[in-house]
Each structure stands twice: as C-alpha cells, then as structure tokens.
Design a protein around this motif. Structure first.
Motif, short mmCIF file in Angstrom:
data_model
loop_
_atom_site.label_atom_id
_atom_site.label_comp_id
_atom_site.label_asym_id
_atom_site.label_seq_id
_atom_site.Cartn_x
_atom_site.Cartn_y
_atom_site.Cartn_z
N ALA A 24 37.77 60.29 23.39
CA ALA A 24 38.52 60.63 21.98
C ALA A 24 39.27 61.40 21.27
N ARG A 25 39.64 62.77 21.93
CA ARG A 25 40.21 64.14 22.56
C ARG A 25 41.68 63.37 22.76
N ALA A 26 41.66 62.30 23.81
CA ALA A 26 42.47 62.51 24.32
C ALA A 26 44.13 62.11 23.77
N SER A 27 45.14 62.11 23.69
CA SER A 27 46.18 62.33 22.82
C SER A 27 46.71 61.55 23.25
N TRP A 28 47.20 60.39 22.21
CA TRP A 28 47.91 59.61 22.73
C TRP A 28 49.57 59.32 22.61
N ILE A 29 50.18 58.86 23.35
CA ILE A 29 51.68 58.77 23.39
C ILE A 29 51.80 57.38 24.16
N THR A 30 52.85 57.19 23.54
CA THR A 30 54.56 56.26 23.18
C THR A 30 54.50 55.48 24.74
N PRO A 31 54.37 53.46 25.05
CA PRO A 31 55.27 53.68 26.45
C PRO A 31 56.64 54.45 26.58
N ASP A 32 57.84 54.98 25.12
CA ASP A 32 58.74 55.41 25.66
C ASP A 32 58.81 56.82 25.39
N GLN A 33 57.61 57.39 25.50
CA GLN A 33 57.46 59.15 25.70
C GLN A 33 57.38 59.38 27.11
N LEU A 34 56.09 58.67 27.63
CA LEU A 34 56.32 58.05 29.14
C LEU A 34 57.38 57.77 29.70
#
Length: 251
Positions: A24-34
């Motif tokens: 639950a604490r794992a941060s969200w990133i977008t595919p374009d950010q990666l």
C-alpha cells in the motif's frame, strides 16, 4: 533463494496481498515516467512468458514506439514440463517462442519493428551463463537505457541469475535498473521482509493496458493448461496478482 520456495508454497491469493501495508505504501508512477519518449527499454526475459508477466502492461502502451524496445529472450523455455510425455523439451522449444510472438501481437506491437533477440541458452541453467550475460549486456547497453528484468531474489534460479547479471551491468554502464518480482507473488508473505520494499513502486495501468495484458497471457497455452493430471505451470492466483491495475517494480 531456490525453487524450493516456489514448490513449498501453496501461493498467496490477491486477497492476502490487499492487506499488505508495504504494498500500500509503494509509490505510484506512470509508464511515461519510467520510460519517457526517446528512452530505450531493454527487457531481459528468462523464459517466454516472463516478458508479459513482468511488463505486459507497460509494453501494451508502446505501439508506435517499437523502436524504443529491445527484447532479449534468454531461453526458449524448454524446461517447464520435466518428464512430461506431452510437452517434451523439443516441442516446448518451438511452442513457447511462438506463444510469445502471439502474446506480443495481442499487445498491438508491430513485431516487424521490434528488436527481439533470442539467446537460446539452456532453461534452468542460467546461473552458469551469468558471465556471458553480463558481457552481452555490457556490449549492448547504451546511455539512458532502462534495463528491466526479473528480481534477483525471485526464487527461481534463472530469474535470479538474470537479476544479478543485470544489476552488475547496470552499475557498470550507469543505466537505470528495474527489477520485477514474478514468483515472489507466489511464495512471499504480503509484508515479507525479504522483499526490498524501500525500492518498491507501482506502475499505474489503465483498463486498456490490463485488458491487453490479459489477452497476451492467454496466449501461453503450454503454461496455462493442466498436463496429465498436473496443475498448470502458472497458477490462477499468481496470474490474478499479476493482472492488477499496476506492475510492481523495484528501482
């Protein structure tokens, strides 16, 4: 870590993972950010199907960016059904790459524009090829590449060998390393301290990406069908965990 973890575990359903405070604490990133436009993804898969299990959702958004992807299949996956009279090594060596081809097409990728290299190394023996893999990666990696492979603690010898080789190559060539847990979803506890949670991020997937990943995984008939009374290689609860609206990565 060894395959004994995989064999000994009955698996963890998604309902159990939903209780994980670490997840639950794992941060969200977008595919374009990666993978921003112009950066190349070097995706190193130990077996046919791992490229989809790891990154099917990420790949599903790369139509028109196939030139930004280098897919390396380390083995042909011939060792998935030991002692099977139906799925012999000879048959699997032909079948599993064909399944991967069909799966990639389900992601709407143009295979004529995709750089896909197969190394034909022996399934189940990648630890002995780590030096070769490291040298191979050192020669092909370029500045700004994103190198993605299975996590070096994933519980399968081939997954871990690629993870170790990729980690060394990423350090030597100063490229971004992305490790992905696959079998850890099966054997680990939801807040298992053996997982590197401090490095955990979730790549957000929309409904279209998840649907395409689901279609792609359905192409792996050899891994999804029971064989002479034996359960499928890929259990349903594992697929359920890997078909959530995110892909978990360690950065």
């Amino acid at each position: 870590m060894s395959e004994n973890l995989i064999k000994a575990s009955e698996g963890r359903p998604w309902a159990a993972w939903q209780q994980s405070a670490h997840l639950a604490r794992a941060s969200w990133i977008t595919p374009d950010q990666l993978l921003p436009a112009g950066r190349r993804l070097v995706l190193l898969a130990p077996h046919p199907d791992d490229e989809i299990l790891m990154a099917g959702g990420l790949l599903a958004g790369l139509h028109g960016r196939e030139q930004d992807v280098l897919l390396i299949s380390a083995t042909d996956g011939e060792g998935s059904h030991p002692e099977s009279a139906t799925w012999t090594e000879h048959r699997l060596r032909r079948q599993r790459p064909l399944e991967s081809r069909h799966a990639l097409q389900q992601l709407d990728l143009d295979l004529n524009r995709l750089d896909w290299r197969r190394l034909h190394l022996k399934d189940g023996a990648l630890p002995r090829d780590e030096a070769f893999l490291l040298n191979h990666l050192n020669q092909l990696l370029e500045p700004d590449d994103v190198l993605m492979t299975t996590w070096r603690g994933d519980g399968h010898c081939d997954h871990e060998a690629l993870g170790r080789a990729a980690a060394q190559a990423a350090l030597a060539r100063q490229v971004q390393l992305v490790e992905v847990p696959v079998w850890a979803w099966h054997w680990a506890q939801p807040d298992d301290p053996r997982l590197p949670w401090s490095r955990a991020h979730r790549i957000a997937l929309d409904e279209t990406r998840v649907a395409r990943k689901r279609l792609a995984l359905a192409a792996y008939h050899s891994q999804l069908e029971p064989d002479q009374g034996r359960a499928p290689v890929l259990p349903a609860h594992l697929l359920d965990c890997l078909l959530q609206p995110f892909e978990l990565v360690f950065l």
